[in-house]
Design a protein around this motif. Structure first.
Motif, PDB file in Angstrom:
ATOM      1  N   ASN A  40      -2.813   3.708  -2.642  1.00  0.00           N
ATOM      2  CA  ASN A  40      -3.003   2.860  -3.973  1.00  0.00           C
ATOM      3  C   ASN A  40      -2.589   1.391  -2.932  1.00  0.00           C
ATOM      4  O   ASN A  40      -2.103   1.566  -2.241  1.00  0.00           O
ATOM      5  CB  ASN A  40      -1.924   2.772  -4.845  1.00  0.00           C
ATOM      6  N   TYR A  41      -3.335   0.452  -3.362  1.00  0.00           N
ATOM      7  CA  TYR A  41      -3.371  -0.833  -2.665  1.00  0.00           C
ATOM      8  C   TYR A  41      -3.271  -1.999  -3.566  1.00  0.00           C
ATOM      9  O   TYR A  41      -3.512  -1.982  -4.739  1.00  0.00           O
ATOM     10  CB  TYR A  41      -4.470  -1.123  -1.842  1.00  0.00           C
TER      11      TYR A  41
ATOM     12  N   GLU B 159      -6.467  -4.983  -1.039  1.00  0.00           N
ATOM     13  CA  GLU B 159      -7.455  -3.926  -1.207  1.00  0.00           C
ATOM     14  C   GLU B 159      -8.886  -4.302  -0.448  1.00  0.00           C
ATOM     15  O   GLU B 159      -9.424  -5.629  -0.743  1.00  0.00           O
ATOM     16  CB  GLU B 159      -7.908  -3.636  -2.564  1.00  0.00           C
TER      17      GLU B 159
ATOM     18  N   ALA C 188       0.833  -1.194   0.023  1.00  0.00           N
ATOM     19  CA  ALA C 188       0.093   0.059  -0.005  1.00  0.00           C
ATOM     20  C   ALA C 188       0.919   1.169  -0.003  1.00  0.00           C
ATOM     21  O   ALA C 188       2.047   1.184   0.387  1.00  0.00           O
ATOM     22  CB  ALA C 188      -0.900   0.236   1.129  1.00  0.00           C
TER      23      ALA C 188
ATOM     24  N   SER D 115      -3.835  -5.633  -5.303  1.00  0.00           N
ATOM     25  CA  SER D 115      -5.110  -6.140  -5.269  1.00  0.00           C
ATOM     26  C   SER D 115      -5.307  -7.166  -4.257  1.00  0.00           C
ATOM     27  O   SER D 115      -6.675  -7.387  -3.687  1.00  0.00           O
ATOM     28  CB  SER D 115      -5.234  -6.873  -6.757  1.00  0.00           C
TER      29      SER D 115
END
Length: 123
Positions: free
Chosen positions: A59-60, A65, A49, A62
């Motif tokens: 932003n992470y 998330e 992240a 996938s």
């Protein structure tokens, strides 16, 4: 001298939660984007992240998330990673890092790194 120090790792059962902290010193923390990365045994380090200098952009990966949340407190020079619904595959050493580069969002251009904290998720 720039230092990043991670705290909060440990052993947790699958489905549980942990919050990691990373305290920064020796840099103008609010000028840097921050990120979390992890490295599992026998695997390469991977991006988890990232957050912009002011917290407006995140932003992470996938794989995390919806389960992990990155946050920061610039007044305390600290970045956090709240981890929920943990899975055995989340087991890794977790690192925080700081970036002034243009590709921080993608997990690149990180200049300063902590020593890491172990997270172990049992099944």
């Amino acid at each position: 001298q720039v230092q990043l120090a991670e705290f909060g790792g440990g052993l947790v059962q699958a489905g549980g939660s942990l919050r990691l902290s990373c305290a920064a010193s020796g840099l103008s923390f609010s000028d840097y984007a921050v990120g979390w990365f992890r490295q599992a045994p026998g695997k390469e380090r991977e991006f988890v992240a990232a957050m912009s200098w002011n917290g407006d952009s995140t932003n992470y990966a996938s794989s995390v998330e919806g389960r992990f949340t990155i946050s920061r407190d610039n007044a305390k020079n600290t970045v956090y990673l709240q981890m929920t619904s943990l899975k055995p595959e989340d087991t890794a050493v977790y690192y925080c890092a700081a970036s002034k580069g243009g590709r921080w969002y993608y997990g690149d251009d990180y200049h300063f790194w902590g020593q890491g904290t172990q997270v172990t998720v049992s099944s």
